[in-house]
Write an enzyme that holds these catalytic residues in place. Structure first.
Site, PDB file in Angstrom:
ATOM      1  N   LYS A  68      47.854  32.010  17.222  1.00 22.09           N
ATOM      2  CA  LYS A  68      46.521  32.517  17.906  1.00 22.09           C
ATOM      3  C   LYS A  68      45.382  31.445  17.779  1.00 22.09           C
ATOM      4  O   LYS A  68      45.409  30.866  16.603  1.00 22.09           O
ATOM      5  CB  LYS A  68      46.279  33.978  17.292  1.00 22.09           C
ATOM      6  CG  LYS A  68      45.020  34.446  17.725  1.00 22.09           C
ATOM      7  CD  LYS A  68      44.753  35.504  16.867  1.00 22.09           C
ATOM      8  CE  LYS A  68      43.402  36.317  17.357  1.00 22.09           C
ATOM      9  NZ  LYS A  68      42.921  37.123  16.485  1.00 22.09           N
TER      10      LYS A  68
ATOM     11  N   LYS B 211      46.900  31.322  12.573  1.00 17.74           N
ATOM     12  CA  LYS B 211      45.514  31.700  13.310  1.00 17.74           C
ATOM     13  C   LYS B 211      44.342  30.683  13.055  1.00 17.74           C
ATOM     14  O   LYS B 211      44.104  30.183  11.835  1.00 17.74           O
ATOM     15  CB  LYS B 211      45.185  32.973  12.975  1.00 17.74           C
ATOM     16  CG  LYS B 211      43.685  33.294  13.458  1.00 17.74           C
ATOM     17  CD  LYS B 211      43.393  34.961  13.062  1.00 17.74           C
ATOM     18  CE  LYS B 211      42.165  35.322  13.801  1.00 17.74           C
ATOM     19  NZ  LYS B 211      41.636  36.781  13.503  1.00 17.74           N
TER      20      LYS B 211
END
Ligand code: PBG
Length: 324
Positions: free
Chosen positions: A249, A196
């Protein structure tokens, strides 16, 4: 004779193109993020996410029925926490009667077969808008991990099928897995937000949940987007610590990372097409500059082509309609 091979042959009709098509989408591929708020009869559009809503539990109930009838069988829950319940330690996150816990129970009662994934991070509960506990301007790792593990357990007790830690603290997957095992939640899975990045694309989400950092940014825990190797390290560590599914992400700007992971690791990979990506598509469509259905579908296919097994996307319902 020239050429021996004409590549256009395999593109010459719909039927031939569909015969050689490598990647496909179906409702089975999607994870549907849902934003839950307190109150009744609330369905308010998120200003920076056109056609996407925050919902109170009564409307959530209707929504999950509709999703399931469309073949959308996995949801990812986020809650908007009232300001008076926020503190530095995210105490409300552990409330067995908290909004998240009630949402889980309600969905399980309404659509028992729905797969429920829950966001595990402190930011919606934090008075300082960070994913961890703050001490003198620093986000403290290990004390945060203890709370995250308790939070994950609380979601499992309410009936979550997967907990999804999105916080990027070190060691949280092992702590969560160990506590779940110790408490006999052997079948509760972990979808780890393993790669992320500290991204500007989360802006609309933070306004949706009123969870923007109160000071500084998230660069001391989320990853530096200049880098590729740490995505591999983070993901391999999360798998060793017990992650069942890993995630990259944001989505579109990180297709290279999805492909790298797909070439290296064996567990299923989720891609998260985040709020800012959705906002860009919707904004361009509203201006008449892009055909939303066409570019949305094209982007979703690109995640599959890069190697994602599943996609968390605010366009899931739209995509199912396009798929017909
Ligand atoms: C919370 C969390 C965020 C997102 C998912 N979980 C925001 C953040 O890390 O600041 C972003 C999702 C999106 O933008 O769609 N830790």
């Amino acid at each position: 004779m020239y050429p021996l091979k004409r590549n256009r042959r395999l593109r010459s009709s719909d039927a031939i193109r569909s015969l050689v098509q490598e990647n496909h989408l179906s409702p089975n591929d999607f994870i549907v993020p849902l934003f839950v708020v307190e109150g009744t009869n609330i369905k308010e559009e998120i200003s920076s996410m056109p056609d996407y809503y925050r919902m109170s539990l009564d409307n959530l109930k209707k929504e999950v029925k509709e999703l399931y009838s469309m073949g959308l069988k996995t949801v990812l829950l986020f809650v908007k926490v009232p300001d008076n319940l926020k503190d530095n330690k995210g105490t409300e996150a552990l409330n067995p009667k908290g909004l998240m816990q009630r949402a889980i129970v309600l969905i399980k009662e309404t659509v028992p077969d729905m797969v429920i994934m829950t966001d595990v991070a402190l930011d919606p509960y934090s008075s300082v808008g960070h994913d961890g506990i703050v001490d003198q301007g620093t986000i403290v790792n290990d004390a945060t991990v203890d709370v995250l593990a308790q939070m994950a357990l609380s979601h499992a007790q309410a009936g979550a099928n997967f907990v999804a830690p999105s916080d990027m603290m070190d060691g949280r997957i092992l702590a969560i897995r160990s506590l779940l095992e110790a408490e006999n939640f052997h079948d509760t899975g972990i979808m780890s937000y393993s790669a992320k990045y500290a991204s500007g694309f989360y802006g609309p989400f933070r306004s949706a949940l009123d969870s923007a950092p109160g000071f500084g940014d998230k660069k001391t825990y989320q990853m530096d987007f200049h880098n590729r190797k740490e995505a591999l390290i983070e993901t391999e560590m999360d798998i060793e610590e017990g992650a069942d599914i890993v995630m990259v992400k944001p989505g579109l700007a990180y297709l290279d990372i999805i492909r790298d992971l797909n070439n290296t690791i064996e567990v299923p990979i989720a891609a998260y097409q985040v709020s800012g990506e959705y906002a860009m598509l919707k904004a361009a469509a509203q201006k008449g500059w892009l055909d939303y259905d066409v570019v949305m579908y094209e982007q979703l296919i690109s995640f599959k082509r890069a190697g994602a097994s599943m996609i968390a996307t605010y366009s899931a319902k739209d995509a199912v309609k396009v798929l017909g």
